[in-house]
Every structure is written in structure tokens, then in C-alpha cells.
Design an enzyme around this catalytic site. Structure first.
Site, PDB file in Angstrom:
ATOM      1  N   GLY A  58      41.264 -46.103 -35.018  1.00 13.19           N
ATOM      2  CA  GLY A  58      40.340 -47.204 -35.079  1.00 13.19           C
ATOM      3  C   GLY A  58      40.505 -48.925 -34.422  1.00 13.19           C
ATOM      4  O   GLY A  58      41.618 -49.176 -34.904  1.00 13.19           O
ATOM      5  N   TYR A  90      23.647 -45.836 -43.121  1.00 15.79           N
ATOM      6  CA  TYR A  90      24.767 -46.489 -43.354  1.00 15.79           C
ATOM      7  C   TYR A  90      24.242 -48.494 -43.288  1.00 15.79           C
ATOM      8  O   TYR A  90      25.512 -49.269 -44.134  1.00 15.79           O
ATOM      9  CB  TYR A  90      25.348 -45.969 -41.550  1.00 15.79           C
ATOM     10  CG  TYR A  90      26.212 -46.785 -41.119  1.00 15.79           C
ATOM     11  CD1 TYR A  90      25.692 -47.373 -40.361  1.00 15.79           C
ATOM     12  CD2 TYR A  90      27.359 -46.740 -41.781  1.00 15.79           C
ATOM     13  CE1 TYR A  90      27.250 -48.130 -39.423  1.00 15.79           C
ATOM     14  CE2 TYR A  90      28.376 -46.723 -40.354  1.00 15.79           C
ATOM     15  CZ  TYR A  90      28.368 -48.091 -39.980  1.00 15.79           C
ATOM     16  OH  TYR A  90      29.247 -48.785 -39.556  1.00 15.79           O
TER      17      TYR A  90
HETATM   18  N1  LIG Z   1      33.209 -48.471 -34.492  1.00 19.63           N
HETATM   19  C1  LIG Z   1      32.067 -49.125 -34.453  1.00 19.63           C
HETATM   20  O1  LIG Z   1      30.993 -49.463 -33.370  1.00 19.63           O
HETATM   21  C2  LIG Z   1      31.532 -49.870 -35.428  1.00 19.63           C
HETATM   22  C3  LIG Z   1      32.515 -49.565 -36.927  1.00 19.63           C
HETATM   23  N2  LIG Z   1      32.474 -50.039 -37.870  1.00 19.63           N
HETATM   24  C4  LIG Z   1      33.584 -50.213 -39.188  1.00 19.63           C
HETATM   25  O2  LIG Z   1      34.432 -49.503 -39.159  1.00 19.63           O
HETATM   26  C5  LIG Z   1      35.272 -49.201 -39.942  1.00 19.63           C
HETATM   27  C6  LIG Z   1      36.272 -48.340 -39.364  1.00 19.63           C
HETATM   28  O3  LIG Z   1      35.494 -47.502 -38.427  1.00 19.63           O
HETATM   29  P1  LIG Z   1      36.105 -47.080 -36.671  1.00 19.63           P
HETATM   30  O4  LIG Z   1      37.224 -47.591 -36.817  1.00 19.63           O
HETATM   31  O5  LIG Z   1      34.996 -47.411 -35.835  1.00 19.63           O
HETATM   32  O6  LIG Z   1      36.227 -45.379 -36.818  1.00 19.63           O
HETATM   33  P2  LIG Z   1      37.411 -44.448 -36.756  1.00 19.63           P
HETATM   34  O7  LIG Z   1      36.419 -43.080 -37.904  1.00 19.63           O
HETATM   35  O8  LIG Z   1      37.705 -44.420 -35.936  1.00 19.63           O
HETATM   36  O9  LIG Z   1      38.191 -45.197 -38.240  1.00 19.63           O
HETATM   37  C7  LIG Z   1      38.427 -44.810 -39.147  1.00 19.63           C
HETATM   38  C8  LIG Z   1      39.553 -44.450 -40.175  1.00 19.63           C
HETATM   39  O10 LIG Z   1      39.074 -44.592 -42.190  1.00 19.63           O
HETATM   40  C9  LIG Z   1      39.963 -43.534 -42.242  1.00 19.63           C
HETATM   41  N3  LIG Z   1      38.780 -42.942 -43.689  1.00 19.63           N
HETATM   42  C10 LIG Z   1      37.995 -42.441 -43.471  1.00 19.63           C
HETATM   43  N4  LIG Z   1      37.686 -42.015 -44.594  1.00 19.63           N
HETATM   44  C11 LIG Z   1      38.386 -42.136 -45.314  1.00 19.63           C
HETATM   45  C12 LIG Z   1      38.302 -42.179 -46.636  1.00 19.63           C
HETATM   46  N5  LIG Z   1      38.024 -42.048 -47.671  1.00 19.63           N
HETATM   47  N6  LIG Z   1      39.641 -42.877 -47.451  1.00 19.63           N
HETATM   48  C13 LIG Z   1      40.700 -43.213 -46.574  1.00 19.63           C
HETATM   49  N7  LIG Z   1      40.563 -43.316 -45.216  1.00 19.63           N
HETATM   50  C14 LIG Z   1      39.265 -42.658 -44.556  1.00 19.63           C
HETATM   51  C15 LIG Z   1      39.866 -41.860 -41.855  1.00 19.63           C
HETATM   52  O11 LIG Z   1      40.782 -41.710 -41.734  1.00 19.63           O
HETATM   53  C16 LIG Z   1      40.275 -43.328 -39.941  1.00 19.63           C
HETATM   54  O12 LIG Z   1      41.750 -43.199 -39.899  1.00 19.63           O
HETATM   55  C17 LIG Z   1      34.437 -48.440 -41.100  1.00 19.63           C
HETATM   56  O13 LIG Z   1      34.158 -49.189 -41.542  1.00 19.63           O
HETATM   57  C18 LIG Z   1      33.280 -48.517 -39.842  1.00 19.63           C
HETATM   58  O14 LIG Z   1      31.495 -48.819 -40.680  1.00 19.63           O
HETATM   59  C19 LIG Z   1      31.337 -52.037 -38.050  1.00 19.63           C
HETATM   60  C20 LIG Z   1      31.119 -51.089 -36.807  1.00 19.63           C
HETATM   61  C21 LIG Z   1      31.328 -50.774 -35.660  1.00 19.63           C
HETATM   62  C1  LIG Z   2      24.901 -45.335 -34.789  1.00 21.20           C
HETATM   63  C2  LIG Z   2      26.018 -45.238 -35.991  1.00 21.20           C
HETATM   64  C3  LIG Z   2      26.090 -47.264 -35.730  1.00 21.20           C
HETATM   65  C4  LIG Z   2      28.133 -47.062 -36.842  1.00 21.20           C
HETATM   66  C5  LIG Z   2      28.908 -48.043 -35.762  1.00 21.20           C
HETATM   67  C6  LIG Z   2      28.148 -49.521 -36.059  1.00 21.20           C
HETATM   68  O1  LIG Z   2      28.261 -49.937 -36.599  1.00 21.20           O
HETATM   69  C7  LIG Z   2      26.981 -50.584 -35.264  1.00 21.20           C
HETATM   70  C8  LIG Z   2      26.708 -49.247 -34.076  1.00 21.20           C
HETATM   71  C9  LIG Z   2      26.103 -49.931 -33.276  1.00 21.20           C
HETATM   72  C10 LIG Z   2      25.064 -49.207 -31.946  1.00 21.20           C
HETATM   73  C11 LIG Z   2      25.331 -47.344 -31.963  1.00 21.20           C
HETATM   74  C12 LIG Z   2      25.278 -47.097 -31.171  1.00 21.20           C
HETATM   75  C13 LIG Z   2      25.326 -45.978 -30.657  1.00 21.20           C
HETATM   76  C14 LIG Z   2      25.098 -44.980 -29.410  1.00 21.20           C
HETATM   77  C15 LIG Z   2      25.115 -43.525 -29.795  1.00 21.20           C
HETATM   78  O2  LIG Z   2      24.335 -42.699 -30.014  1.00 21.20           O
HETATM   79  C16 LIG Z   2      26.146 -43.087 -28.786  1.00 21.20           C
HETATM   80  O3  LIG Z   2      26.019 -43.314 -27.593  1.00 21.20           O
HETATM   81  C17 LIG Z   2      27.605 -43.897 -28.597  1.00 21.20           C
HETATM   82  C18 LIG Z   2      28.834 -43.427 -27.725  1.00 21.20           C
HETATM   83  C19 LIG Z   2      29.678 -43.977 -27.077  1.00 21.20           C
HETATM   84  C20 LIG Z   2      30.107 -44.036 -26.211  1.00 21.20           C
HETATM   85  O4  LIG Z   2      29.165 -44.809 -25.208  1.00 21.20           O
HETATM   86  O5  LIG Z   2      30.929 -44.759 -25.387  1.00 21.20           O
END
Ligand SMILES: NC(=O)C1=CN([C@@H]2O[C@H](COP(=O)(O)OP(=O)(O)OC[C@H]3O[C@@H](n4cnc5c(N)ncnc54)[C@H](O)[C@@H]3O)[C@@H](O)[C@H]2O)C=CC1
Ligand SMILES: CCCCCC(=O)/C=C/C=C\C=C\C=C\[C@@H](O)[C@@H](O)CCCC(=O)O
Length: 256
Positions: free
Chosen positions: A16, A151
Site C-alpha cells: 500500500g 480509527y
Molecule cells: N487506504 C486508505 O484509504 C488510507 C490509509 N491511511 C493510512 O495509511 C497507512 C497505510 O495504510 P494502507 O497502505 O492503506 O494499508 P495496507 O493495509 O495496504 O498496508 C499497511 C501495511 O502495514 C503493515 N502493518 C499492519 N500492522 C502492522 C504492525 N503491527 N506492524 C508492522 N506493520 C504492520 C501491513 O502488513 C501492511 O504492509 C495507515 O496508517 C492508514 O491508516 C490514511 C488514509 C487513507
Molecule cells: C472507513 C475506513 C477508512 C480508512 C481509510 C481512511 O483513512 C479514510 C477513508 C475515507 C473514506 C473511506 C470510504 C470507505 C468506503 C468503504 O465502505 C468501501 O466502500 C471502499 C471500497 C474500496 C473501493 O470501492 O475502491
């Protein structure tokens, strides 16, 4: 800040947003210690880096950020291997409104642990060379989102902690800049699975879906570009940069 020769630590680096941050830091000449709990995903990324001749500037260290000891060991190994730490991206995070204490542990407590460990090694007041810390918050760190109150609380905490530490750093002469990145929805495994992680608030998922429609969806690379801006722009300290599908802006917080 030019990145050539700089040493970065990225948590949640295997997938990610963390993977995209790792890739853009490597592309810009930095050396990266990848910390993640998901060993298969990290090894797959390391294989990709091998193919791009970037593996010699990358080090995977298995680390569960819930364990302060494991974060400390990863920092120690990074410094033993590369000599210092200049950049820290506290990025690892989860959504789990059922196991909400785990969410607090990973999303907030680990950001605090990582920041304090980085201070030990980067703080100019204790022999360090300074640097920059970018903490991954979320748009929910500024705008509450229905369906994920814990969260949202953790991300508000990341923004507040980052801003307070930035003031501390300036006042104390740490030589460390701290900023928060606050993305909207990003196409990653976390987002794809988020609708299954709302627990008792699952009936409110529709409101989250509406955010997706209004805000648009980002790629992990979009976020990594914004993180690079916070890492390299030495005028930025104590900022919260919101990035959405429709654009990005620095949050204008009320002055005291
Ligand atoms: N995907 C989204 O829509 C958004 C994500 N974020 C934040 O971005 C950051 C990354 O999220 P994504 O890339 O979307 O998630 P993801 O799930 O795709 O990647 C997260 C990574 O963190 C690792 N991870 C999880 N728990 C862990 C732990 N205890 N120790 C070490 N590594 C761990 C996972 O193995 C994975 O490689 C998070 O802090 C999330 O809250 C913020 C806004 C939006
Ligand atoms: C709700 C958890 C939010 C974690 C990510 C974050 O920091 C902010 C996200 C803002 C809006 C999130 C919308 C989530 C929608 C889900 O219900 C799901 O519909 C998303 C599916 C992904 C996709 O449609 O591509």
C-alpha cells in the site's frame, strides 16, 4: 533536503502507501529500512527492488510496531547497518472498530514509540544530526468519518501529537521537522477491507461510501508524492497536509 545518501525508516513498508513511500524514497536516492509484520509481502517487494537494482539500498526488518522492543531492535539494526537515521515514516496502520484497542496500539501508540525512538538517534541536542519525521494520519484525522470512531480518534491523535512535537522540536532545538500526511480514500488492501472492519458501526458504511464518491479515490503513489514533498521541503514543520482525489491543501488550524 536532497535524499541521496539519506537513511530512511518506513513502517508498514511492504504494501500500500508504505510500499509507495519506500519506492519513491529509493527512486530519489535514499536508503530505506523497510519495517513490516508481513514477511511474504516484504520479501515480494524486495524481489521487485532486486529487479530494479535498488535492493542494495533496501533492508527488510520484520517488525511488529505493537512491540516497542521490536521497533527499538529495528532502529538498532538500521543504525548498525547504515550508520544513522535521517528520515522516519510512521506509516503502519489498521482499521478495526471491533478490536479497537489494537487499532489504538498500532495507529497511535506505535507512532509515539517510533517518534520517541527516532528522537534518541536524530536529536541534535543529544548528538544526532536532525532529520524529518512524517506520520501517516488520514483525512479522518481532521474530518470525523462515521463508521470508524476509534480509527478517527487515532488519526486525530496522530495529527495532534505530530503538531505538538513539531513545536517541541523548534523550541528545544532538536533539528527535526515533523509533519502529518492526511490522505482521503486510497486504493489499498486496507480500504478494500474497511467495510468488513466497522464492527457495530457497519450500518453506517453507506456514509463512508459517499465520501468515496465526493472525495474521489487516490493511488498509493499519489500519497507518496505528497510525503516526498513533506520530507524534502525544509520549510514544512508542524503541518497537516490533506490530500484528496480532488486536490490537496495544508490544514489551516485556528491560532490560539
Ligand atoms: N487506504 C486508505 O484509504 C488510507 C490509509 N491511511 C493510512 O495509511 C497507512 C497505510 O495504510 P494502507 O497502505 O492503506 O494499508 P495496507 O493495509 O495496504 O498496508 C499497511 C501495511 O502495514 C503493515 N502493518 C499492519 N500492522 C502492522 C504492525 N503491527 N506492524 C508492522 N506493520 C504492520 C501491513 O502488513 C501492511 O504492509 C495507515 O496508517 C492508514 O491508516 C490514511 C488514509 C487513507
Ligand atoms: C472507513 C475506513 C477508512 C480508512 C481509510 C481512511 O483513512 C479514510 C477513508 C475515507 C473514506 C473511506 C470510504 C470507505 C468506503 C468503504 O465502505 C468501501 O466502500 C471502499 C471500497 C474500496 C473501493 O470501492 O475502491
Amino acid at each position: 533536503m536532497a535524499l541521496s545518501g539519506k537513511i530512511a525508516v518506513v513502517t508498514g513498508a511492504a504494501m500500500g502507501i508504505g510500499k509507495a513511500i519506500t519506492e519513491i524514497l529509493l527512486q530519489n536516492g535514499a536508503t530505506v529500512a523497510l519495517l513490516d509484520v508481513n514477511e511474504p509481502a516484504a520479501k515480494a517487494l524486495m524481489d521487485e527492488l532486486q529487479n530494479k537494482n535498488e535492493k542494495d539500498r533496501a533492508l527488510f526488518l520484520k517488525c511488529d510496531v505493537e512491540s516497542e522492543e521490536q521497533i527499538q531492535a529495528a532502529f538498532q539494526k538500521t543504525i548498525e547497518t547504515f550508520g544513522r537515521v535521517d528520515i522516519l515514516c510512521n506509516n503502519a496502520g489498521i482499521v478495526d472498530e471491533t478490536n479497537w484497542k489494537k487499532t489504538i496500539s498500532i495507529n497511535l501508540e506505535a507512532v509515539i514509540s517510533g517518534t520517541y525512538l527516532a528522537l534518541e538517534h536524530m536529536n541534535k541536542m543529544t548528538g544526532g544530526q536532525g532529520g524529518v519525521i512524517v506520520n501517516t494520519a488520514s483525512m479522518t484525522g481532521v474530518y470525523p468519518v462515521q463508521g470508524c470512531p476509534v480509527y478517527t480518534a487515532t488519526k486525530h491523535g496522530v495529527v495532534g501529537f505530530t503538531r505538538a512535537m513539531a513545536i517541541n522540536s523548534t523550541a528545544s532545538g532538536y533539528g527535526i521537522r515533523l509533519n502529518a500526511i492526511c490522505p482521503g480514500p486510497v486504493k489499498t488492501e486496507l480500504l478494500n477491507n474497511s467495510s468488513l472492519k466497522l464492527g457495530q458501526f457497519s450500518p453506517l458504511q453507506q456514509s463512508a461510501n459517499q465520501i468515496l464518491e465526493v472525495m474521489g479515490i487516490l493511488s498509493a503513489s499519489d500519497v507518496a508524492e505528497a510525503v516526498l514533498e513533506l520530507v524534502t521541503d525544509e520549510t514544512k514543520n508542524g503541518e497537516a497536509l490533506v490530500i484528496l482525489g480532488k486536490g490537496k491543501h495544508f490544514v489551516a488550524f485556528p491560532s490560539m
